[in-house]
Design an enzyme around this catalytic site. Structure first.
Site, PDB file in Angstrom:
ATOM      1  N   THR A 169      76.160 -44.981  -4.511  1.00  0.00           N
ATOM      2  CA  THR A 169      75.188 -46.017  -4.897  1.00  0.00           C
ATOM      3  C   THR A 169      73.776 -45.512  -4.636  1.00  0.00           C
ATOM      4  O   THR A 169      72.891 -45.612  -5.490  1.00  0.00           O
ATOM      5  CB  THR A 169      75.448 -47.321  -4.095  1.00  0.00           C
TER       6      THR A 169
ATOM      7  N   HIS B 267      84.281 -41.432   0.654  1.00  0.00           N
ATOM      8  CA  HIS B 267      85.456 -42.277   0.922  1.00  0.00           C
ATOM      9  C   HIS B 267      86.434 -42.363  -0.239  1.00  0.00           C
ATOM     10  O   HIS B 267      87.483 -42.990  -0.106  1.00  0.00           O
ATOM     11  CB  HIS B 267      85.030 -43.680   1.376  1.00  0.00           C
TER      12      HIS B 267
ATOM     13  N   GLN C 234      84.509 -40.851  -9.042  1.00  0.00           N
ATOM     14  CA  GLN C 234      85.973 -40.942  -9.157  1.00  0.00           C
ATOM     15  C   GLN C 234      86.618 -39.616  -9.551  1.00  0.00           C
ATOM     16  O   GLN C 234      87.843 -39.550  -9.702  1.00  0.00           O
ATOM     17  CB  GLN C 234      86.353 -42.032 -10.179  1.00  0.00           C
TER      18      GLN C 234
ATOM     19  N   ASN D 184      86.001 -46.065 -13.058  1.00  0.00           N
ATOM     20  CA  ASN D 184      86.713 -46.549 -11.880  1.00  0.00           C
ATOM     21  C   ASN D 184      87.749 -47.628 -12.197  1.00  0.00           C
ATOM     22  O   ASN D 184      88.696 -47.809 -11.455  1.00  0.00           O
ATOM     23  CB  ASN D 184      85.721 -47.076 -10.826  1.00  0.00           C
TER      24      ASN D 184
ATOM     25  N   SER E  64      80.774 -39.978  -3.462  1.00  0.00           N
ATOM     26  CA  SER E  64      80.972 -40.677  -2.188  1.00  0.00           C
ATOM     27  C   SER E  64      82.185 -40.092  -1.482  1.00  0.00           C
ATOM     28  O   SER E  64      83.232 -39.914  -2.113  1.00  0.00           O
ATOM     29  CB  SER E  64      81.280 -42.162  -2.425  1.00  0.00           C
TER      30      SER E  64
ATOM     31  N   THR F  97      67.670 -40.146   9.936  1.00  0.00           N
ATOM     32  CA  THR F  97      68.516 -39.266  10.743  1.00  0.00           C
ATOM     33  C   THR F  97      69.834 -38.978  10.016  1.00  0.00           C
ATOM     34  O   THR F  97      70.503 -39.908   9.551  1.00  0.00           O
ATOM     35  CB  THR F  97      68.816 -39.925  12.109  1.00  0.00           C
TER      36      THR F  97
ATOM     37  N   CYS G  95      82.894 -54.013  -6.047  1.00  0.00           N
ATOM     38  CA  CYS G  95      81.487 -54.432  -6.005  1.00  0.00           C
ATOM     39  C   CYS G  95      81.255 -55.719  -6.775  1.00  0.00           C
ATOM     40  O   CYS G  95      80.233 -56.357  -6.642  1.00  0.00           O
ATOM     41  CB  CYS G  95      80.588 -53.359  -6.596  1.00  0.00           C
TER      42      CYS G  95
END
Ligand code: PMP
Length: 383
Positions: free
Chosen positions: A72, A202, A180, A152, A200, A242, A329
């Protein structure tokens, strides 16, 4: 126990990734940008090792990888981060598709309010956008073409290779949302030309909350994308703040594992898909698959059970498996999937459609049993 069949929303973390991250949390708590002590150096080494893993799986340069909080954020940086270049160059036309993730669609819509012109190209009934149509829309003032690699909701693979090839010599940037496909269609991505890529962790057994933006260099220059937040100079200012060392470490480990295992993983997923399709065929239930299976990934299936409300089916089969009817989402309020709508699927079929997605860590027998049960529930609900 209910079987998890919603990997496209988020895949379970790989135990090896988790083990590695725990070690980093315990032992490498320094700030990777602290230059005054060994704790900082140790954290920096972990971050740079992870950067190398991301670049290696893509066949990109290490200096082309920037860590973000996930796709995102990467997608937002691509679109919004090109604004000042767009103003300087007068290029304010964007081409994307109507089936992109909301992080592209909503950002593009906000940019329309800022005077950008955006074409949202619709897919065909097969779930694929046409590369020719996209290329035919490119103009002198086209700043960016942004197309996802794999949808997705349907798992349909988009023609990014053809688009990248056609755009390679043009003065238009090409961004791929590879959320994906990253770590799965490894050879395909290595073989595709693009300027920017989002992912991403995950989705590939890494932790939630971390990802990357890849900015490929052309003649030693990376695309003129600027950070959209202000703060420190971390990640060259593309993403200040950070660096979350354990999360980045987890992303790197997930990439390393994916690079070693992606061939086997694809095969495992393919076998599961075959079993699911066999169960569907043998059940005698009235069903259709949304999305062309000749150009789909092996870990996703979007199924319409005619006459069976997806909401009712998901509730009634909750004890057997966790599936979805749209991307997470958009799931807080029910509205028919915009992806299936853009494909031209009639509303009553959309309301009868569910998405199931799995991964290499799924147990084929467990998935088959859960799916059998789901089909039995669907049969009872059918009218
Ligand atoms: N793009 C696509 C194609 C996705 O599937 C997702 C996650 N559903 C995203 C972007 C956003 O990923 P994240 O929520 O990790 O930022």
């Amino acid at each position: 126990m209910s079987v998890y069949l919603d990997f496209n929303s988020s895949a379970p973390i790989d135990e090896r990734v988790l083990e590695y991250m725990i070690g980093v949390y315990r032992n490498s708590y320094g700030n990777a940008d602290s230059r005054t002590h060994d704790f900082g150096d140790s954290a920096r080494r972990i971050v740079e090792d992870a950067r190398g893993r991301v670049s290696s799986i893509l066949g990109a340069g290490k200096d082309e990888v920037f860590f973000t909080s996930g796709a995102t954020e990467s997608n937002n940086i691509v679109l919004q981060g090109l604004k000042s270049y767009a103003l300087e160059s007068g290029k304010k036309h964007i081409i994307t598709s109507a089936i992109e993730h909301k992080s592209v669609l909503e950002t593009a819509k906000v940019m329309q309010l800022d005077g950008f012109e955006v074409d949202f190209v619709k897919p065909g009934l097969n779930g694929q956008v046409s590369a020719e149509e996209i290329i035919s829309l490119v103009r002198d003032d086209t700043l960016l073409v942004s197309i996802m690699h794999v949808n997705n909701e349907t798992g349909v693979i988009q023609p990014v290779k053809e688009i990248g090839q056609s755009l390679a010599d043009l003065n238009t940037f090409f961004h791929i949302d590879a959320t994906q496909s990253f770590g799965k269609l490894v050879d395909e991505l290595r073989d595709t030309k693009y300027d920017m890529l989002s992912m991403s962790a995950h989705k590939i057994g890494g932790p939630q909350g971390v990802g990357a933006l890849v900015l490929r260099k052309k003649q030693y220059k990376r695309p003129p994308v600027k950070g959209i937040m202000f703060g420190g100079q971390q990640e060259h200012g593309i993403r200040p703040g950070t660096i979350p060392v354990p999360l980045v470490a987890g992303l790197g480990k997930a990439c390393q594992i994916a690079e070693e295992e992606y061939h086997d993983n694809q095969e495992k997923c393919e076998k599961i898909k075959c079993r699911i399709l066999d169960i569907l065929d043998e059940s005698g239930i009235d069903y259709e698959i949304n999305g062309d299976q000749t150009c789909s990934v092996p870990g996703t299936l979007n199924v319409c059970f005619n006459g069976v409300s997806s909401e009712a089916l998901m509730l009634a089969s909750r004890q057997y498996c966790g599936v979805s009817n749209g991307s997470a989402c958009n799931s807080s309020s029910y509205s028919p999937s915009f992806v299936l709508t853009a494909m031209g699927i009639p509303i009553e079929k959309i309301e009868n459609s569910i998405r199931i997605s799995w991964g290499s860590s799924s147990d084929p027998n467990e998935v088959a049993d859960a799916f059998e049960n789901l089909v039995q529930v669907a049969k009872k609900l059918a009218f």
